[in-house]
Design a protein around this motif. Structure first.
Motif, mmCIF file in Angstrom:
data_model
loop_
_atom_site.group_PDB
_atom_site.id
_atom_site.type_symbol
_atom_site.label_atom_id
_atom_site.label_comp_id
_atom_site.label_asym_id
_atom_site.label_seq_id
_atom_site.Cartn_x
_atom_site.Cartn_y
_atom_site.Cartn_z
ATOM 1 N N UNK A 20 0.830 -1.203 0.000
ATOM 2 C CA UNK A 20 0.000 0.000 0.000
ATOM 3 C C UNK A 20 0.866 1.255 0.000
ATOM 4 N N UNK A 21 1.924 1.237 0.807
ATOM 5 C CA UNK A 21 2.822 2.394 0.884
ATOM 6 C C UNK A 21 3.525 2.633 -0.446
ATOM 7 N N UNK A 22 3.942 1.569 -1.127
ATOM 8 C CA UNK A 22 4.611 1.715 -2.416
ATOM 9 C C UNK A 22 3.669 2.352 -3.433
ATOM 10 N N UNK A 23 2.437 1.906 -3.464
ATOM 11 C CA UNK A 23 1.462 2.452 -4.412
ATOM 12 C C UNK A 23 1.237 3.935 -4.146
ATOM 13 N N UNK A 24 1.124 4.315 -2.891
ATOM 14 C CA UNK A 24 0.880 5.727 -2.551
ATOM 15 C C UNK A 24 2.088 6.595 -2.909
ATOM 16 N N UNK A 25 3.297 6.126 -2.594
ATOM 17 C CA UNK A 25 4.496 6.904 -2.924
ATOM 18 C C UNK A 25 4.662 7.024 -4.440
ATOM 19 N N UNK A 26 4.349 5.950 -5.159
ATOM 20 C CA UNK A 26 4.470 5.985 -6.610
ATOM 21 C C UNK A 26 3.526 7.017 -7.208
ATOM 22 N N UNK A 27 2.281 7.034 -6.743
ATOM 23 C CA UNK A 27 1.317 8.014 -7.255
ATOM 24 C C UNK A 27 1.801 9.435 -7.002
ATOM 25 N N UNK A 28 2.364 9.669 -5.829
ATOM 26 C CA UNK A 28 2.861 11.013 -5.502
ATOM 27 C C UNK A 28 4.051 11.382 -6.381
ATOM 28 N N UNK A 29 4.940 10.436 -6.628
ATOM 29 C CA UNK A 29 6.116 10.694 -7.445
ATOM 30 C C UNK A 29 5.740 11.036 -8.886
ATOM 31 N N UNK A 30 4.721 10.349 -9.411
ATOM 32 C CA UNK A 30 4.318 10.572 -10.798
ATOM 33 C C UNK A 30 3.362 11.743 -10.952
ATOM 34 N N UNK A 31 2.856 12.253 -9.830
ATOM 35 C CA UNK A 31 1.894 13.347 -9.910
ATOM 36 C C UNK A 31 0.576 12.912 -10.520
ATOM 37 N N UNK A 32 0.233 11.658 -10.367
ATOM 38 C CA UNK A 32 -1.019 11.126 -10.917
ATOM 39 C C UNK A 32 -1.651 10.163 -9.938
ATOM 40 N N UNK A 33 -2.084 9.003 -10.425
ATOM 41 C CA UNK A 33 -2.678 8.001 -9.552
ATOM 42 C C UNK A 33 -2.083 6.632 -9.861
ATOM 43 N N UNK A 34 -2.203 5.713 -8.908
ATOM 44 C CA UNK A 34 -1.690 4.356 -9.068
ATOM 45 C C UNK A 34 -2.664 3.386 -8.418
ATOM 46 N N UNK A 35 -2.741 2.183 -8.966
ATOM 47 C CA UNK A 35 -3.664 1.169 -8.443
ATOM 48 C C UNK A 35 -3.011 -0.196 -8.521
#
Length: 522
Positions: free
Chosen positions: A154-169
């Motif tokens: 869950x933490x990886x998905x949230x950090x990834x979304x923040x890094x890309x400036x978009x969303x991740x699932x």
């Protein structure tokens, strides 16, 4: 970001003037190339800022226009003409041709050497590469810390979304959405079900890129979406989707690849833990099937939080010929476990790799619960996979239920059916329990003498035998059904005995003949 023509023009030390294509200065410059050839395109890859003094260009409008068209078609992002040597000023036909093709045309004054422009672009490209490497290392370190912490995936998905400036699932192996960040992206991630399902049917790892109005993306969204399967042994353990406003940059691609690697590692590590749990669960299931329910309850209380409570069913799955049984049954087992995990439903699963009937998967779960429904749905989707389902039973009756499920599976496999319930086996005829090919061959061999007779002589022996057997040997009733005299029927039955070499007084013979006749009606 790579340098653009605009950033090059803004460098005041170069003293460049834009003569055409001012609306296209945001194009990225991948390299600077100097050439005096009339056709330098064989030496270009696209994305270059081309510099020339125009010695070989000539001065006619036709030649200048053809030169510009060649450059534009080759993907050149800009043309810089150095004045003061072969041309005192930039020819007007060259300006007009560049404007027509939307190719930025720069006037390079005589005091500005071409090498100075190359140095500015090279420095910017080097800075971009350094930034990409630095950002990638920082992102990888951040994602690694997240993966090692609590709720790592869950933490990886949230950090990834923040890094890309978009969303991740993140989706599990069955394609069900398990994590999404930020929360508002749940609807967008949910619309990718069809695309995830397509990837689920391909060997891992595989990926797909979609944008805007592509299949799988709602027409109201214009996100650029990348979907990536996660797995190290060709079978997807999960799926990662990211959505951004624009296409992801090379640096963002590094970040995404780092997240994919970490999530794959996490899922594979979880798989090893699940495999150990599966071995313990399989041992518990065999204890339950052997009638040692009390002991199984004591063991399961500490390991699994207990056994399924209430009415249960046993389901046994197998694969037909030409099907990769290990992969198909493994996917079914994953679907069952994921369905149970989503709602906290207890189940027991055991895999049997060998045996007289080939690989098997046994599942004990609540009657009509999430796991039961997931198994039925999975076999309907998977060609060549069959499922035998027991009648509802108490946990103490699991051994009997398992035997019922095995018999139901045998019927399903022989009949090429996806699933068969025990109730169908108990309530139906004997014929579905037998192999279709075997019954057909038996019937054809047994009845061939009678059918040969009926084709070459009068008598209708097959129809007469069917009528006589259906009337349980009652002469008058059978003769009336046929519309003949009972003596005629007696003669025909004697002829049947002669041709078959068997006595119709024998109960076993009557049963075999009736079975052969009925198989032709199925």
């Amino acid at each position: 970001m790579p340098p653009t023509l605009a950033s090059v023009v803004r460098n005041t030390s170069l003293h460049l003037t834009v003569l055409a294509g001012a609306d296209h200065l945001e194009r990225p410059v991948r390299w600077v190339h100097t050439s005096e050839l009339d056709d330098p395109t064989p030496f270009l890859e696209g994305g270059e800022l081309l510099l020339t003094t125009g010695i070989k260009l000539g001065r006619t409008a036709a030649r200048l226009q053809a030169y510009v068209h060649r450059l534009a078609d080759a993907g050149v992002v800009g043309l810089g003409l150095g004045v003061g040597l072969s041309h005192t000023e930039v020819p007007q036909p060259l300006v007009e041709a560049a404007a027509q093709r939307g190719l930025p045309l720069l006037r390079v004054p005589e005091p500005t050497p071409f090498i100075a422009i190359s140095k500015v672009v090279s420095a910017a490209l080097a800075a971009e590469q350094y930034e990409a490497v630095t950002t990638s290392f920082e992102a990888q370190e951040e994602l690694t810390r997240a993966a090692l912490g609590k709720d790592g995936t869950t933490a990886v998905v949230r950090r990834l979304a923040a890094r890309l400036g978009g969303w991740a699932a993140l989706y599990d192996g069955s394609g069900a959405l398990s994590v999404v960040a930020p929360d508002w992206a749940a609807r967008r991630a949910g619309r990718l079900a069809a695309e995830v399902d397509r990837l689920r049917r391909r060997p891992a790892p595989s990926s797909a890129a979609l944008q805007g109005r592509s299949p799988g993306i709602d027409t109201a969204d214009e996100d650029y979406v990348v979907v990536q399967s996660l797995g190290a042994d060709r079978r997807a353990r999960g799926f990662l989707a990211v959505g951004t406003e624009d296409r992801i940059t090379p640096t963002e691609r590094y970040v995404l690849n780092a997240a994919v690697a970490l999530l794959t590692l996490t899922l594979e590590r979880s798989r090893e833990l699940r495999q150990a749990e599966e071995r313990m669960g399989a041992a518990l299931l065999r204890m339950v099937l052997a009638g040692e329910v009390a002991t199984a309850r004591q063991v399961a209380a500490g390991l699994f939080g207990g056994l399924p409570e209430g009415t249960v069913r046993v389901m046994v799955a197998g694969a037909g010929q030409g099907v990769d049984a290990a992969e198909a049954l493994g996917e079914l087992g994953d679907r069952a476990e994921q369905a149970g995990a989503r709602v906290g439903e207890k189940l027991l699963v055991a895999r049997e790799e060998g045996g007289a009937h080939g690989p098997r998967l046994m599942v004990l779960a609540l009657d009509n619960g999430s796991v039961h429904r997931a198994c039925l749905g999975a076999v309907e989707e998977h060609e060549g996979l069959s499922l035998g389902v027991s009648a509802p039973a108490a946990l103490e009756e699991a051994g009997t239920a398992n035997a019922q499920a095995e018999r139901a599976l045998a019927v399903a496999l022989r009949g090429g059916r996806r699933s068969v319930d025990h109730e169908e086996v108990g309530a139906g005829s004997l014929l579905p329990l037998l192999g279709e090919d075997a019954v057909t061959a038996f019937a054809e061999g047994l009845l061939r003498p009678l059918r040969d007779h009926d084709r070459t002589a009068r008598g209708d022996l097959v129809a007469s035998l069917r009528a006589w057997l259906s009337r349980h040997g009652q002469w008058d009733a059978a003769a009336a059904d046929l519309g003949v005299h009972r003596h005629t029927l007696r003669y025909r039955m004697r002829r049947v005995e002669e041709l078959l070499g068997r006595s119709l007084d024998d109960t076993d013979v009557r049963m075999e003949l009736w079975l052969a006749l009925r198989s032709g009606e199925e």
